[in-house]
Each structure stands twice: as C-alpha cells, then as structure tokens.
Design a protein around this motif. Structure first.
Motif, mmCIF file in Angstrom:
data_model
loop_
_atom_site.group_PDB
_atom_site.id
_atom_site.type_symbol
_atom_site.label_atom_id
_atom_site.label_comp_id
_atom_site.label_asym_id
_atom_site.label_seq_id
_atom_site.Cartn_x
_atom_site.Cartn_y
_atom_site.Cartn_z
ATOM 1 N N ILE A 55 -87.942 43.696 -1.295
ATOM 2 C CA ILE A 55 -87.417 43.554 -0.186
ATOM 3 C C ILE A 55 -86.083 43.718 -0.115
ATOM 4 C CG2 ILE A 55 -89.707 42.428 0.867
ATOM 5 C CD1 ILE A 55 -87.412 39.794 0.543
ATOM 6 N N ALA A 56 -85.269 43.978 1.053
ATOM 7 C CA ALA A 56 -84.026 43.786 1.209
ATOM 8 C C ALA A 56 -83.740 42.120 1.570
ATOM 9 C CB ALA A 56 -83.656 44.486 2.375
ATOM 10 N N TYR A 57 -83.209 41.611 0.273
ATOM 11 C CA TYR A 57 -83.040 40.190 0.470
ATOM 12 C C TYR A 57 -81.950 39.605 1.528
ATOM 13 C CZ TYR A 57 -85.223 40.427 -4.179
ATOM 14 O OH TYR A 57 -86.177 40.455 -5.146
ATOM 15 N N PRO A 58 -82.222 38.788 2.415
ATOM 16 C CA PRO A 58 -81.649 38.604 3.379
ATOM 17 C C PRO A 58 -80.101 38.047 2.945
ATOM 18 C CG PRO A 58 -83.788 37.588 3.871
ATOM 19 C CD PRO A 58 -83.611 38.261 2.514
ATOM 20 N N PRO A 59 -79.282 38.454 3.474
ATOM 21 C CA PRO A 59 -77.744 38.262 2.954
ATOM 22 C C PRO A 59 -77.517 36.672 2.943
ATOM 23 C CG PRO A 59 -77.730 39.982 4.612
ATOM 24 C CD PRO A 59 -79.006 39.480 4.710
ATOM 25 N N GLY A 60 -77.679 35.835 3.775
ATOM 26 C CA GLY A 60 -77.543 34.567 3.692
ATOM 27 C C GLY A 60 -78.133 33.852 2.502
ATOM 28 N N LEU A 61 -78.897 34.430 1.874
ATOM 29 C CA LEU A 61 -79.378 33.778 0.494
ATOM 30 C C LEU A 61 -78.471 33.670 -0.457
ATOM 31 C CD1 LEU A 61 -82.682 35.741 0.227
ATOM 32 C CD2 LEU A 61 -82.611 33.024 0.605
ATOM 33 N N LEU A 62 -77.501 34.302 -0.582
ATOM 34 C CA LEU A 62 -76.255 34.383 -1.554
ATOM 35 C C LEU A 62 -74.823 34.180 -0.951
ATOM 36 C CD1 LEU A 62 -77.610 36.973 -4.439
ATOM 37 C CD2 LEU A 62 -77.465 34.511 -4.722
ATOM 38 N N PRO A 63 -73.871 33.617 -1.478
ATOM 39 C CA PRO A 63 -72.541 33.582 -1.178
ATOM 40 C C PRO A 63 -72.004 35.155 -1.406
ATOM 41 C CG PRO A 63 -72.745 32.420 -3.205
ATOM 42 C CD PRO A 63 -74.097 32.890 -2.855
ATOM 43 N N PRO A 64 -70.775 35.153 -0.564
ATOM 44 C CA PRO A 64 -70.059 36.663 -0.620
ATOM 45 C C PRO A 64 -69.890 36.920 -1.997
ATOM 46 C CG PRO A 64 -69.242 35.270 1.267
ATOM 47 C CD PRO A 64 -70.150 34.188 0.505
ATOM 48 N N ALA A 65 -69.306 36.031 -2.725
ATOM 49 C CA ALA A 65 -69.068 36.535 -4.030
ATOM 50 C C ALA A 65 -69.972 36.901 -5.006
ATOM 51 C CB ALA A 65 -68.362 35.203 -4.829
ATOM 52 N N ALA A 66 -71.326 36.539 -4.812
ATOM 53 C CA ALA A 66 -72.287 36.942 -5.461
ATOM 54 C C ALA A 66 -72.753 38.262 -5.032
ATOM 55 C CB ALA A 66 -73.586 35.999 -5.349
ATOM 56 N N TRP A 67 -72.878 38.646 -3.891
ATOM 57 C CA TRP A 67 -73.048 39.916 -3.306
ATOM 58 C C TRP A 67 -71.926 40.929 -3.663
ATOM 59 C CZ3 TRP A 67 -77.624 40.550 -2.378
ATOM 60 C CH2 TRP A 67 -78.452 39.652 -1.591
ATOM 61 N N LYS A 68 -70.784 40.417 -3.862
ATOM 62 C CA LYS A 68 -69.664 41.390 -4.369
ATOM 63 C C LYS A 68 -70.010 41.780 -5.701
ATOM 64 C CE LYS A 68 -64.775 42.135 -5.107
ATOM 65 N NZ LYS A 68 -64.849 42.454 -6.439
ATOM 66 N N GLN A 69 -70.712 40.797 -6.757
ATOM 67 C CA GLN A 69 -70.927 41.134 -7.996
ATOM 68 C C GLN A 69 -72.101 42.079 -8.299
ATOM 69 O OE1 GLN A 69 -71.233 38.297 -11.040
ATOM 70 N NE2 GLN A 69 -69.514 37.130 -10.296
ATOM 71 N N GLN A 70 -72.970 41.998 -7.098
ATOM 72 C CA GLN A 70 -74.165 42.835 -7.097
ATOM 73 C C GLN A 70 -73.572 44.210 -6.808
ATOM 74 O OE1 GLN A 70 -77.453 42.412 -6.980
ATOM 75 N NE2 GLN A 70 -77.283 40.062 -7.448
ATOM 76 N N MET A 71 -72.795 44.399 -5.697
ATOM 77 C CA MET A 71 -72.197 45.607 -5.320
ATOM 78 C C MET A 71 -71.246 46.127 -6.635
ATOM 79 S SD MET A 71 -73.849 46.374 -2.834
ATOM 80 C CE MET A 71 -73.431 47.999 -2.344
#
Ligand code: HEC
Ligand code: HEC
Length: 169
Positions: A55-71
């Motif tokens: 599933i497209a995990y709802p963005p609120g589940l992780l802080p911005p710095a974690a999404w940056k590392q994903q990307m």
C-alpha cells in the motif's frame, strides 16, 4: 507521570515537542503519529508508484527525514529496485515532505544496516502492537508486519482506528 529514559532522549533529540498525542494504554503513556489521514491533494504518481508493491503508506506515519532517506535510496529499497524518473521522483519527494510535516517523532534508523527507516520497527509501532502474538504475525493471511491492510481495512486512507482493527484468521 513516568516517562522511560529512552523517550526522554528521543524528546530532546526532536527538539522538545509537546506530548499532546499520548494515549493511556495499560497504564503506560506513549505517543504515536497524529495526522494519518492521506491529504486529498495526494498526487496520482505517488499512489501509483508507491502503492504498486505494497500500500502507499500514509505519509504521516514517518517524519520528513525518514521519507527523505526513502527517496534517497530507491535503488536499494528493501531488496527491490524502486527507482523513478526524475520528475515523478521530485513530485513524490515534495508531497511526502509536505504531508509528513506534522510528524515530529524522531528519525529511527532501521535496526538492519543498509536499510532505510521502517515504520514497523519504530518504538510506537512496537508498543501499539504489543498485543499481537507471534503466531498472529506469522499467519499467511498477514504475511508481513508491513502488510497493514491485512488488519486495518482502511490503511490506505490512513484509518488505523483501533475500533476497526481485525486480525484475519
Ligand atoms: C518494486 C517494489 C516496490 C516499490 C515500487 C516500492 N516499494 Fe516500498 N517496499 C518494498 C518492499 C519489498 C518492502 C519490504 C516489505 C516487507 O518487509 O514486508 C518495502 C518497504 C517499504 C517501507 C517500510 C515498511 C515497514 O516495514 O515499515 C516503506 C516506508 C516504503 N516501502 C515506502 C515506499 C515508497 C515511499 C515508495 C515509492 C517511492 C515505495 N515504497 C515503492 C517494495 C517496493
Ligand atoms: C496482524 C494485524 C496487524 C497488522 C498487520 C498491522 N496492525 Fe496496526 N494494529 C493492530 C492491532 C490489533 C492494533 C490495536 C491495538 C489496540 O487495541 O490497542 C493496532 C493498532 C495500530 C495503531 C494505533 C491505532 C490507535 O487508534 O491508537 C496504528 C497507528 C497502527 N496499528 C498502524 C499500523 C501500520 C502503519 C501497519 C503497517 C505498517 C500496521 N498497523 C499493521 C494490528 C495490526
């Protein structure tokens, strides 16, 4: 109020955000992300690309710095290659940064070296799921902790309300 030492460390790391979202659970206090609903402005490219393998995990589940590392690590994404073309990648980056900004929880690296941060290894996730047994996690109908929608039918919309949780047989 008793706060575990680890939580205090995490708090000071995160710059001292308010403990506004604490729940009472078995007498202990702890926090979880606040804004889990997926914004209506979510771009189609995010739903399509980040929702194709899980599933497209709802963005609120992780802080911005974690999404940056994903990307930043899509080429080595939990054993998969999830690279995108430049324009799509930028659109998703921008969306995740914007839609996760209310999440002030600290960045928690994955315990497995070389992997970007996970939702399923955060302290709040582990605490929230402490009543799920090892046998339940192992069920074929569940498959993986990352398979949120096995138990949370509304996971894709960001609905994790404990009143609507159902662990499949
Ligand atoms: C080619 C398939 C694929 C694509 C595309 C993909 N992922 Fe994943 N993703 C995976 C796999 C495999 C896992 C590990 C799942 C598991 O451990 O059960 C994973 C795990 C994750 C996790 C961690 C789940 C946990 O355990 O907490 C996050 C967060 C995540 N992906 C975000 C994204 C984002 C954001 C995108 C879009 C940019 C994306 N994924 C696109 C395959 C993919
Ligand atoms: C095996 C079933 C199962 C899976 C898979 C699962 N959960 Fe849960 N989850 C639960 C149960 C059961 C609870 C309720 C605990 C309780 O009653 O306090 C819960 C609670 C939660 C809560 C707290 C809800 C609230 O109202 O406080 C969140 C947030 C949550 N899960 C997120 C996730 C996410 C994100 C995933 C996937 C990465 C996931 N869960 C995967 C079973 C599951």
């Amino acid at each position: 109020m008793r706060i575990p030492i680890l939580t205090l460390c995490a708090l000071s790391l995160a710059g001292g955000f308010a403990l506004a979202d604490d729940d009472h659970h078995g007498g202990k206090k702890y926090k979880r992300p606040k804004q889990l609903a997926v914004p209506l402005s979510a771009p189609k490219v995010w739903t399509a690309e980040c929702g194709s393998c899980h599933i497209a995990y709802p963005p609120g589940l992780l802080p911005p710095a974690a999404w940056k590392q994903q990307m930043d690590t899509l080429k080595h994404h939990y054993g998969s290659n999830a690279t995108l073309d430049k324009a799509d990648e930028q659109a998703i980056r921008d969306f995740l940064a914007f839609a996760s900004q209310a999440n002030r929880l600290p960045l928690e690296p994955s315990p497995k070296a070389g992997e970007p941060p996970r939702i399923t290894t955060t302290r709040w996730f582990i605490r929230k799921h402490d009543e799920v047994t090892a046998e339940q996690w192992r069920r074929k109908s569940v498959g993986s902790k990352a398979n949120c929608q096995a138990c949370h039918a509304g996971a894709e919309k960001g609905d994790f309300d404990d009143d609507r949780v159902q662990i499949p047989r």
